[in-house]
Design a protein around this motif. Structure first.
Motif, PDB file in Angstrom:
ATOM      1  N   ALA A   1      -2.479  -7.411  -0.540  1.00 56.02           N
ATOM      2  CA  ALA A   1      -1.488  -8.081  -1.398  1.00 56.02           C
ATOM      3  C   ALA A   1      -0.049  -7.677  -1.053  1.00 56.02           C
ATOM      4  CB  ALA A   1      -1.781  -7.744  -2.871  1.00 56.02           C
ATOM      5  N   SER A   2       0.107  -6.719  -0.142  1.00 60.68           N
ATOM      6  CA  SER A   2       1.443  -6.228   0.227  1.00 60.68           C
ATOM      7  C   SER A   2       1.984  -6.990   1.431  1.00 60.68           C
ATOM      8  CB  SER A   2       1.377  -4.733   0.567  1.00 60.68           C
ATOM      9  OG  SER A   2       0.799  -4.034  -0.497  1.00 60.68           O
ATOM     10  N   ASP A   3       3.264  -6.746   1.733  1.00 62.65           N
ATOM     11  CA  ASP A   3       3.872  -7.413   2.891  1.00 62.65           C
ATOM     12  C   ASP A   3       3.731  -6.588   4.162  1.00 62.65           C
ATOM     13  OD1 ASP A   3       5.219  -9.709   1.511  1.00 62.65           O
ATOM     14  OD2 ASP A   3       6.039  -8.037   0.371  1.00 62.65           O
ATOM     15  N   PHE A   4       3.588  -5.263   3.993  1.00 65.07           N
ATOM     16  CA  PHE A   4       3.528  -4.390   5.165  1.00 65.07           C
ATOM     17  C   PHE A   4       2.745  -3.150   4.789  1.00 65.07           C
ATOM     18  CE2 PHE A   4       5.157  -0.722   7.553  1.00 65.07           C
ATOM     19  CZ  PHE A   4       5.016  -1.184   8.857  1.00 65.07           C
ATOM     20  N   SER A   5       1.982  -2.609   5.753  1.00 60.06           N
ATOM     21  CA  SER A   5       1.305  -1.340   5.531  1.00 60.06           C
ATOM     22  C   SER A   5       1.477  -0.469   6.768  1.00 60.06           C
ATOM     23  CB  SER A   5      -0.187  -1.565   5.263  1.00 60.06           C
ATOM     24  OG  SER A   5      -0.831  -0.318   5.089  1.00 60.06           O
ATOM     25  N   GLY A   6       1.764   0.798   6.554  1.00 57.76           N
ATOM     26  CA  GLY A   6       1.930   1.704   7.687  1.00 57.76           C
ATOM     27  C   GLY A   6       2.150   3.121   7.199  1.00 57.76           C
ATOM     28  N   SER A   7       2.244   4.040   8.146  1.00 61.86           N
ATOM     29  CA  SER A   7       2.462   5.451   7.808  1.00 61.86           C
ATOM     30  C   SER A   7       3.798   5.584   7.070  1.00 61.86           C
ATOM     31  CB  SER A   7       2.504   6.290   9.086  1.00 61.86           C
ATOM     32  OG  SER A   7       3.763   6.138   9.721  1.00 61.86           O
ATOM     33  N   THR A   8       4.058   6.763   6.539  1.00 68.08           N
ATOM     34  CA  THR A   8       5.309   6.951   5.794  1.00 68.08           C
ATOM     35  C   THR A   8       6.512   6.659   6.697  1.00 68.08           C
ATOM     36  OG1 THR A   8       5.154   9.341   6.237  1.00 68.08           O
ATOM     37  CG2 THR A   8       4.360   8.562   4.105  1.00 68.08           C
ATOM     38  N   SER A   9       6.457   7.117   7.955  1.00 67.57           N
ATOM     39  CA  SER A   9       7.602   6.844   8.852  1.00 67.57           C
ATOM     40  C   SER A   9       7.677   5.368   9.219  1.00 67.57           C
ATOM     41  CB  SER A   9       7.504   7.687  10.123  1.00 67.57           C
ATOM     42  OG  SER A   9       7.807   9.016   9.824  1.00 67.57           O
ATOM     43  N   ALA A  10       6.516   4.714   9.350  1.00 68.64           N
ATOM     44  CA  ALA A  10       6.533   3.274   9.667  1.00 68.64           C
ATOM     45  C   ALA A  10       7.177   2.495   8.519  1.00 68.64           C
ATOM     46  CB  ALA A  10       5.119   2.772   9.938  1.00 68.64           C
ATOM     47  N   MET A  11       6.948   2.949   7.282  1.00 69.78           N
ATOM     48  CA  MET A  11       7.587   2.286   6.125  1.00 69.78           C
ATOM     49  C   MET A  11       9.101   2.486   6.163  1.00 69.78           C
ATOM     50  SD  MET A  11       5.136   2.639   2.823  1.00 69.78           S
ATOM     51  CE  MET A  11       4.179   4.089   2.998  1.00 69.78           C
ATOM     52  N   ILE A  12       9.531   3.712   6.488  1.00 62.92           N
ATOM     53  CA  ILE A  12      10.981   3.979   6.557  1.00 62.92           C
ATOM     54  C   ILE A  12      11.601   3.095   7.641  1.00 62.92           C
ATOM     55  CG2 ILE A  12      12.730   5.726   7.123  1.00 62.92           C
ATOM     56  CD1 ILE A  12      10.790   7.854   5.935  1.00 62.92           C
ATOM     57  N   LYS A  13      10.919   3.002   8.779  1.00 60.97           N
ATOM     58  CA  LYS A  13      11.431   2.190   9.899  1.00 60.97           C
ATOM     59  C   LYS A  13      11.549   0.720   9.472  1.00 60.97           C
ATOM     60  CE  LYS A  13      10.484   1.736  14.863  1.00 60.97           C
ATOM     61  NZ  LYS A  13      10.086   0.377  15.136  1.00 60.97           N
ATOM     62  N   TYR A  14      10.533   0.256   8.745  1.00 62.86           N
ATOM     63  CA  TYR A  14      10.543  -1.142   8.303  1.00 62.86           C
ATOM     64  C   TYR A  14      11.765  -1.412   7.418  1.00 62.86           C
ATOM     65  CZ  TYR A  14       8.809  -5.571   6.418  1.00 62.86           C
ATOM     66  OH  TYR A  14       8.675  -6.896   6.065  1.00 62.86           O
TER      67      TYR A  14
ATOM     68  N   PRO B   1      16.193  -8.286   0.075  1.00 68.37           N
ATOM     69  CA  PRO B   1      16.967  -8.025  -1.151  1.00 68.37           C
ATOM     70  C   PRO B   1      16.553  -6.712  -1.827  1.00 68.37           C
ATOM     71  CG  PRO B   1      16.075 -10.255  -1.144  1.00 68.37           C
ATOM     72  CD  PRO B   1      15.453  -9.550   0.020  1.00 68.37           C
ATOM     73  N   ARG B   2      15.256  -6.438  -1.868  1.00 69.21           N
ATOM     74  CA  ARG B   2      14.795  -5.179  -2.462  1.00 69.21           C
ATOM     75  C   ARG B   2      13.390  -4.856  -1.957  1.00 69.21           C
ATOM     76  NH1 ARG B   2      15.577  -8.801  -6.398  1.00 69.21           N
ATOM     77  NH2 ARG B   2      17.431  -7.754  -7.177  1.00 69.21           N
ATOM     78  N   TYR B   3      13.044  -3.567  -2.092  1.00 65.71           N
ATOM     79  CA  TYR B   3      11.765  -3.079  -1.554  1.00 65.71           C
ATOM     80  C   TYR B   3      11.042  -2.280  -2.634  1.00 65.71           C
ATOM     81  CZ  TYR B   3      14.560  -3.670   2.688  1.00 65.71           C
ATOM     82  OH  TYR B   3      15.379  -4.155   3.664  1.00 65.71           O
ATOM     83  N   LEU B   4       9.722  -2.344  -2.594  1.00 65.41           N
ATOM     84  CA  LEU B   4       8.899  -1.465  -3.427  1.00 65.41           C
ATOM     85  C   LEU B   4       7.961  -0.711  -2.497  1.00 65.41           C
ATOM     86  CD1 LEU B   4       7.705  -0.486  -6.169  1.00 65.41           C
ATOM     87  CD2 LEU B   4       6.082  -2.395  -5.993  1.00 65.41           C
ATOM     88  N   LEU B   5       8.012   0.628  -2.554  1.00 68.58           N
ATOM     89  CA  LEU B   5       7.115   1.440  -1.728  1.00 68.58           C
ATOM     90  C   LEU B   5       5.950   1.908  -2.581  1.00 68.58           C
ATOM     91  CD1 LEU B   5       9.587   3.848   0.125  1.00 68.58           C
ATOM     92  CD2 LEU B   5       8.835   1.585   0.813  1.00 68.58           C
ATOM     93  N   LEU B   6       4.725   1.560  -2.184  1.00 70.14           N
ATOM     94  CA  LEU B   6       3.547   2.054  -2.901  1.00 70.14           C
ATOM     95  C   LEU B   6       3.115   3.345  -2.217  1.00 70.14           C
ATOM     96  CD1 LEU B   6       1.703  -1.304  -3.617  1.00 70.14           C
ATOM     97  CD2 LEU B   6       3.362  -0.060  -5.022  1.00 70.14           C
TER      98      LEU B   6
ATOM     99  N   LEU C   1       5.664  -2.580   0.326  1.00 72.93           N
ATOM    100  CA  LEU C   1       5.111  -1.803   1.439  1.00 72.93           C
ATOM    101  C   LEU C   1       4.070  -0.842   0.874  1.00 72.93           C
ATOM    102  CD1 LEU C   1       8.486  -2.007   1.856  1.00 72.93           C
ATOM    103  CD2 LEU C   1       7.786  -1.175   4.073  1.00 72.93           C
ATOM    104  N   ALA C   2       2.874  -0.839   1.450  1.00 75.13           N
ATOM    105  CA  ALA C   2       1.800   0.019   0.922  1.00 75.13           C
ATOM    106  C   ALA C   2       1.318   0.976   2.003  1.00 75.13           C
ATOM    107  CB  ALA C   2       0.628  -0.845   0.451  1.00 75.13           C
ATOM    108  N   HIS C   3       1.139   2.238   1.626  1.00 74.99           N
ATOM    109  CA  HIS C   3       0.544   3.203   2.570  1.00 74.99           C
ATOM    110  C   HIS C   3      -0.939   2.844   2.737  1.00 74.99           C
ATOM    111  CE1 HIS C   3      -0.824   7.054   4.208  1.00 74.99           C
ATOM    112  NE2 HIS C   3       0.426   7.199   4.603  1.00 74.99           N
ATOM    113  N   PRO C   4      -1.503   3.036   3.927  1.00 77.34           N
ATOM    114  CA  PRO C   4      -2.922   2.654   4.127  1.00 77.34           C
ATOM    115  C   PRO C   4      -3.936   3.507   3.374  1.00 77.34           C
ATOM    116  CG  PRO C   4      -1.971   3.492   6.175  1.00 77.34           C
ATOM    117  CD  PRO C   4      -0.859   3.412   5.187  1.00 77.34           C
ATOM    118  N   GLU C   5      -3.483   4.507   2.590  1.00 76.64           N
ATOM    119  CA  GLU C   5      -4.405   5.195   1.675  1.00 76.64           C
ATOM    120  C   GLU C   5      -4.571   4.391   0.379  1.00 76.64           C
ATOM    121  OE1 GLU C   5      -2.658   9.048   1.173  1.00 76.64           O
ATOM    122  OE2 GLU C   5      -2.941   9.561   3.273  1.00 76.64           O
TER     123      GLU C   5
END
Ligand code: 13P
Ligand code: SF4
Length: 335
Positions: A241-254, A261-266, A229-233
């Motif tokens: 190259a990421s699976d999802f992009s969104g605001s910090t709360s959108a990432m938490i919601k995702y 199995p596991r997540y990486l937050l950029l 998951l990558a922040h749009p900054e």
């Protein structure tokens, strides 16, 4: 606190931090204060003292709604300024005077006035990660949670989007617009050809610019089932190259809603800790060598001092506040 935080905060720190949190919560009630905590706050603070946590947009809405006398903003200066823009009668405190932001530092009010002269009549959208005097020169604000919606709502052939180069690139991609970056000496022939629709600026987040496509490839070669998951900054290449992009709360919601199995937050690494504490069944990979030094200025110790000493008070010149308010209110009406 122990139940929630024992896996992310060392035992020897927990008692000390719990005592601080207890004092802050007591003082918060006595002083009729509300504490807003950005998603990047360190886990012991994030999970103990804020009345509301969230991304920039959610906290902006909470700041607009509060009836408390004092707002303590556990976040960076541009966020506390936004709370002040919306609440001129209230006391707004930021626990550290050093909590800046590389994006907010990347552009001045004079830069915006120059762009208006260079592109007369073109509406100007500014990311909320700017100071009040910059917001005052723009037409409407946006956050990472609503940037594309704000741009599209304007229905304009050309839009100036400030100051984040990468967020602008990601918005251009999402809205199907072509983007240019102005030079100090405008290229008249190219400018008059109207071959672009979004005009950006070369500001960057000093944290998110550090993530690379290679980082994602390395993680995926080690753990192929990682959801990234990558922040749009982050740069458009990293977002692509990421699976999802969104605001910090959108990432938490995702992460909350989509089982993987596991997540990486950029993004700032505290968020991985905060999610791991709230959702112990989620495996969070973290790249904690990349940190936001500004967000990390905000501590429980300084938040206690803020309430005890009424420091650091956020003040804005009234003429700037009133003009900045128009940009913030317009955003809240759109999105
Ligand atoms: P959010 O609005 O997504 O919380 O982002 C704020 C920020 O500063 C990210 O670096
Ligand atoms: Fe600013 Fe980047 Fe820190 Fe967010 S993470 S506050 S954009 S420097």
């Amino acid at each position: 606190m122990r139940t929630k935080l024992r896996k992310v905060v060392p035992e020897f720190e927990l008692k000390y931090k719990a005592e601080l949190a207890h004092k802050i919560n007591k003082l918060k009630r006595e002083r009729n204060a509300v504490i807003l905590g950005h998603n990047y706050m360190e886990p012991a603070l994030f999970h103990s003292i804020p009345d509301f946590t969230g991304d920039s947009l959610e906290l902006c809405r909470k700041a607009a709604q509060t009836d408390k006398d004092i707002i303590v903003f556990c976040g960076v200066r541009f966020m506390a300024e936004t709370a002040k823009i919306l609440n001129p009668e209230k006391t707004v405190l930021i626990p550290s005077a050093k909590a800046g932001c590389s994006l907010a530092e990347s552009i001045t009010a004079e830069d915006v006035r120059n762009l208006r002269r260079q592109y007369p009549g073109v509406p100007i959208v500014t990311y909320i990660n700017t100071y009040a005097d910059v917001k005052a020169e723009c037409d409407v604000c946006c956050t990472s949670g609503n940037a594309a919606r704000v741009v599209e709502s304007l229905g304009s052939d050309r839009i100036i989007f400030l100051p984040d180069e990468y967020l602008a690139g990601n918005v251009a991609k999402e809205t199907g617009k072509r983007i240019i970056f102005p030079t100090k000496t405008p290229r008249a022939a190219r400018d008059s050809a109207l071959e672009y629709e979004l005009i950006g600026w070369r500001g960057r987040c000093e944290v998110h610019e550090k993530f690379t496509v290679e980082d994602i490839e390395n993680i995926r070669s080690q753990f192929p089932d990682t959801v990234v998951l990558a922040h749009p900054e982050c740069s458009p290449e990293v977002v692509a190259a990421s699976d999802f992009s969104g605001s910090t709360s959108a990432m938490i919601k995702y992460v909350t809603e989509v089982g993987a199995p596991r997540y990486l937050l950029l993004t700032e690494c505290s968020m991985g800790d905060n999610i791991a504490a709230a959702l112990p069944n989620r495996e969070m990979l973290r790249m904690c060598s990349i940190r936001c030094p500004h967000m990390n200025e905000i501590t429980l110790e300084d938040t206690l001092a803020a309430l005890e000493q009424t420091r650091y008070v956020v003040e804005l010149p009234e003429d700037i506040r009133v003009r900045a308010l128009r940009s913030v209110e317009r955003m809240l009406e759109i999105a």
